[in-house]
Design an enzyme around this catalytic site. Structure first.
Site, PDB file in Angstrom:
ATOM      1  N   GLY A 192       0.775  -1.239   0.000  1.00  0.00           N
ATOM      2  CA  GLY A 192       0.000   0.000   0.000  1.00  0.00           C
ATOM      3  C   GLY A 192       0.803   1.283   0.000  1.00  0.00           C
ATOM      4  O   GLY A 192       0.292   2.339   0.388  1.00  0.00           O
ATOM      5  N   SER A 193       2.052   1.241  -0.485  1.00  0.00           N
ATOM      6  CA  SER A 193       2.819   2.495  -0.473  1.00  0.00           C
ATOM      7  C   SER A 193       2.278   3.490  -1.505  1.00  0.00           C
ATOM      8  O   SER A 193       2.327   4.701  -1.274  1.00  0.00           O
ATOM      9  CB  SER A 193       4.315   2.234  -0.685  1.00  0.00           C
ATOM     10  OG  SER A 193       4.578   1.825  -1.995  1.00  0.00           O
ATOM     11  N   ASN A 194       1.769   3.003  -2.622  1.00  0.00           N
ATOM     12  CA  ASN A 194       1.155   3.933  -3.585  1.00  0.00           C
ATOM     13  C   ASN A 194      -0.145   4.505  -3.028  1.00  0.00           C
ATOM     14  O   ASN A 194      -0.452   5.685  -3.234  1.00  0.00           O
ATOM     15  CB  ASN A 194       0.915   3.247  -4.936  1.00  0.00           C
ATOM     16  CG  ASN A 194       2.168   3.257  -5.788  1.00  0.00           C
ATOM     17  OD1 ASN A 194       2.586   4.307  -6.270  1.00  0.00           O
ATOM     18  ND2 ASN A 194       2.793   2.101  -5.944  1.00  0.00           N
ATOM     19  N   MET A 244      -3.258  -7.175  -7.651  1.00  0.00           N
ATOM     20  CA  MET A 244      -2.545  -8.219  -8.394  1.00  0.00           C
ATOM     21  C   MET A 244      -3.444  -9.081  -9.281  1.00  0.00           C
ATOM     22  O   MET A 244      -2.993 -10.088  -9.813  1.00  0.00           O
ATOM     23  CB  MET A 244      -1.774  -9.118  -7.407  1.00  0.00           C
ATOM     24  CG  MET A 244      -0.742  -8.359  -6.588  1.00  0.00           C
ATOM     25  SD  MET A 244       0.419  -7.429  -7.611  1.00  0.00           S
ATOM     26  CE  MET A 244       1.536  -8.735  -8.075  1.00  0.00           C
ATOM     27  N   LEU A 296      -8.496  -7.215 -14.045  1.00  0.00           N
ATOM     28  CA  LEU A 296      -9.962  -7.058 -14.073  1.00  0.00           C
ATOM     29  C   LEU A 296     -10.484  -7.555 -15.423  1.00  0.00           C
ATOM     30  O   LEU A 296      -9.928  -7.223 -16.476  1.00  0.00           O
ATOM     31  CB  LEU A 296     -10.333  -5.590 -13.859  1.00  0.00           C
ATOM     32  CG  LEU A 296     -10.040  -5.052 -12.450  1.00  0.00           C
ATOM     33  CD1 LEU A 296     -10.166  -3.534 -12.422  1.00  0.00           C
ATOM     34  CD2 LEU A 296     -10.954  -5.682 -11.408  1.00  0.00           C
ATOM     35  N   HIS A 340       2.272   0.759 -13.095  1.00  0.00           N
ATOM     36  CA  HIS A 340       3.061  -0.448 -13.342  1.00  0.00           C
ATOM     37  C   HIS A 340       4.546  -0.097 -13.284  1.00  0.00           C
ATOM     38  O   HIS A 340       4.954   0.932 -13.826  1.00  0.00           O
ATOM     39  CB  HIS A 340       2.703  -1.022 -14.726  1.00  0.00           C
ATOM     40  CG  HIS A 340       3.422  -2.288 -15.016  1.00  0.00           C
ATOM     41  ND1 HIS A 340       3.065  -3.494 -14.448  1.00  0.00           N
ATOM     42  CD2 HIS A 340       4.519  -2.545 -15.778  1.00  0.00           C
ATOM     43  CE1 HIS A 340       3.901  -4.428 -14.865  1.00  0.00           C
ATOM     44  NE2 HIS A 340       4.792  -3.884 -15.672  1.00  0.00           N
ATOM     45  N   ASP A 379      -7.466  -1.154 -19.780  1.00  0.00           N
ATOM     46  CA  ASP A 379      -8.380  -1.728 -20.774  1.00  0.00           C
ATOM     47  C   ASP A 379      -8.509  -3.225 -20.481  1.00  0.00           C
ATOM     48  O   ASP A 379      -8.182  -3.672 -19.380  1.00  0.00           O
ATOM     49  CB  ASP A 379      -7.915  -1.414 -22.204  1.00  0.00           C
ATOM     50  CG  ASP A 379      -6.594  -2.095 -22.534  1.00  0.00           C
ATOM     51  OD1 ASP A 379      -6.102  -2.899 -21.697  1.00  0.00           O
ATOM     52  OD2 ASP A 379      -6.052  -1.839 -23.619  1.00  0.00           O
ATOM     53  N   ALA A 415       9.777   6.881  -7.759  1.00  0.00           N
ATOM     54  CA  ALA A 415       9.205   7.563  -8.936  1.00  0.00           C
ATOM     55  C   ALA A 415       7.692   7.336  -8.993  1.00  0.00           C
ATOM     56  O   ALA A 415       6.920   8.252  -9.301  1.00  0.00           O
ATOM     57  CB  ALA A 415       9.882   7.061 -10.208  1.00  0.00           C
ATOM     58  N   GLU A 416       7.248   6.127  -8.657  1.00  0.00           N
ATOM     59  CA  GLU A 416       5.804   5.821  -8.671  1.00  0.00           C
ATOM     60  C   GLU A 416       5.043   6.772  -7.756  1.00  0.00           C
ATOM     61  O   GLU A 416       3.958   7.247  -8.096  1.00  0.00           O
ATOM     62  CB  GLU A 416       5.554   4.378  -8.217  1.00  0.00           C
ATOM     63  CG  GLU A 416       6.055   3.323  -9.172  1.00  0.00           C
ATOM     64  CD  GLU A 416       5.719   1.919  -8.698  1.00  0.00           C
ATOM     65  OE1 GLU A 416       4.606   1.697  -8.203  1.00  0.00           O
ATOM     66  OE2 GLU A 416       6.581   1.023  -8.824  1.00  0.00           O
TER      67      GLU A 416
HETATM   68  C1  GRF Z   1       4.051  -1.222  -7.261  1.00  0.00           C
HETATM   69  O1  GRF Z   1       5.363  -1.441  -7.714  1.00  0.00           O
HETATM   70  C2  GRF Z   1       3.100  -1.053  -8.406  1.00  0.00           C
HETATM   71  O2  GRF Z   1       3.659  -0.427  -9.518  1.00  0.00           O
HETATM   72  C3  GRF Z   1       2.766  -2.489  -8.757  1.00  0.00           C
HETATM   73  O3  GRF Z   1       2.690  -3.145  -7.514  1.00  0.00           O
HETATM   74  C4  GRF Z   1       3.495  -2.458  -6.557  1.00  0.00           C
HETATM   75  C5  GRF Z   1       2.584  -2.097  -5.422  1.00  0.00           C
HETATM   76  O4  GRF Z   1       3.277  -1.542  -4.341  1.00  0.00           O
HETATM   77  N1  GRF Z   1       1.569  -2.571  -9.555  1.00  0.00           N
HETATM   78  P1  GRF Z   1       2.481  -0.847  -3.158  1.00  0.00           P
HETATM   79  O5  GRF Z   1       1.507  -1.881  -2.614  1.00  0.00           O
HETATM   80  O6  GRF Z   1       1.789   0.356  -3.700  1.00  0.00           O
HETATM   81  O7  GRF Z   1       3.537  -0.490  -2.148  1.00  0.00           O
END
Ligand code: GRF
Length: 205
Positions: free
Chosen positions: A11-13, A89, A92, A108, A140, A172-173
């Site tokens: 859940g870091s994003n 993961m 859909l 991604h 998509d 970067a994400e």
């Molecule tokens: C991230 O690297 C994202 O790009 C990929 O899965 C990872 C999720 O990381 N789809 P987090 O759970 O957001 O830390």
């Protein structure tokens, strides 16, 4: 904009999106966080800040489509206007994508179309690329195949391991996802076929 986030793990994003929205830098309200895994750490994070969460473990359903129907119903109940996949993961299915009447975005950890699917950082190292990065795209019906909104490059260093590369890409994400969501929310994204144009101002060319 009423936003749902789907997660499977850390859940870091999600945290980066939450920080941006709570810090007043991103005009979204995360109203629901869903997961396909009961024990996802991201669910705990959401509960701590008072966001309603729900797990939709695939094993509770006769087939994937039933799980996705449940997800969609839950999103409708929550009047979701935007769905963000943040480390979710599961792919859909086409039915979900066709029925979703809100944009669905994903992040991604590679420069798509290189290295879709699992272990993108390992794929990049094994291939020997000198530059990888991350991509935010519209979802998509394919695997990491939707039109690209934003990308950020990250150099692959000679001494990189899968972990060290993943760590730098993740930094970067955390910049790129809130930025891309901000563009969508402010109406500055125009899709022309596969290409996504970023407009200077809402509705302008
Ligand atoms: C991230 O690297 C994202 O790009 C990929 O899965 C990872 C999720 O990381 N789809 P987090 O759970 O957001 O830390």
């Amino acid at each position: 904009m009423r936003t749902a986030v789907l997660v499977s793990g850390r859940g870091s994003n999600l945290k980066a999106l939450l920080d941006a929205s709570r810090g007043g830098n991103l005009p979204i309200e995360i109203v629901a966080v869903g997961s396909d895994r009961l024990g996802a750490a991201a669910l705990d994070l959401s509960k701590e800040v008072g966001i309603p969460t729900r797990a939709f473990p695939i094993m509770n359903y006769p087939h994937r489509q039933a799980q996705e129907e449940d997800l969609l119903t839950w999103m409708r109940e929550n009047r979701v206007e935007l769905l963000l996949l943040a480390g979710y993961m599961k792919v859909l299915g086409p039915q979900f994508i066709r029925q979703a009447d809100f944009p669905v975005l994903n992040i991604h950890p590679s420069l798509l179309p290189a290295f879709p699917g699992l272990h993108a950082q390992r794929q990049a190292l094994e291939y020997g690329v000198k530059v990888s990065g991350c991509t935010v795209h519209l979802v998509d019906e394919g695997l990491d195949s939707g039109p690209i909104l934003l990308q950020e490059a990250v150099a692959v260093l000679p001494e990189d391991t899968e972990e060290s590369l993943a760590r730098r890409i993740l930094e970067a994400e955390h910049r790129l996802y809130p930025e891309a969501v901000g563009l969508v929310v402010s109406g500055r994204v125009k899709r022309v076929g596969r290409r996504v144009q970023i407009l200077q101002q809402e509705g302008s060319e």
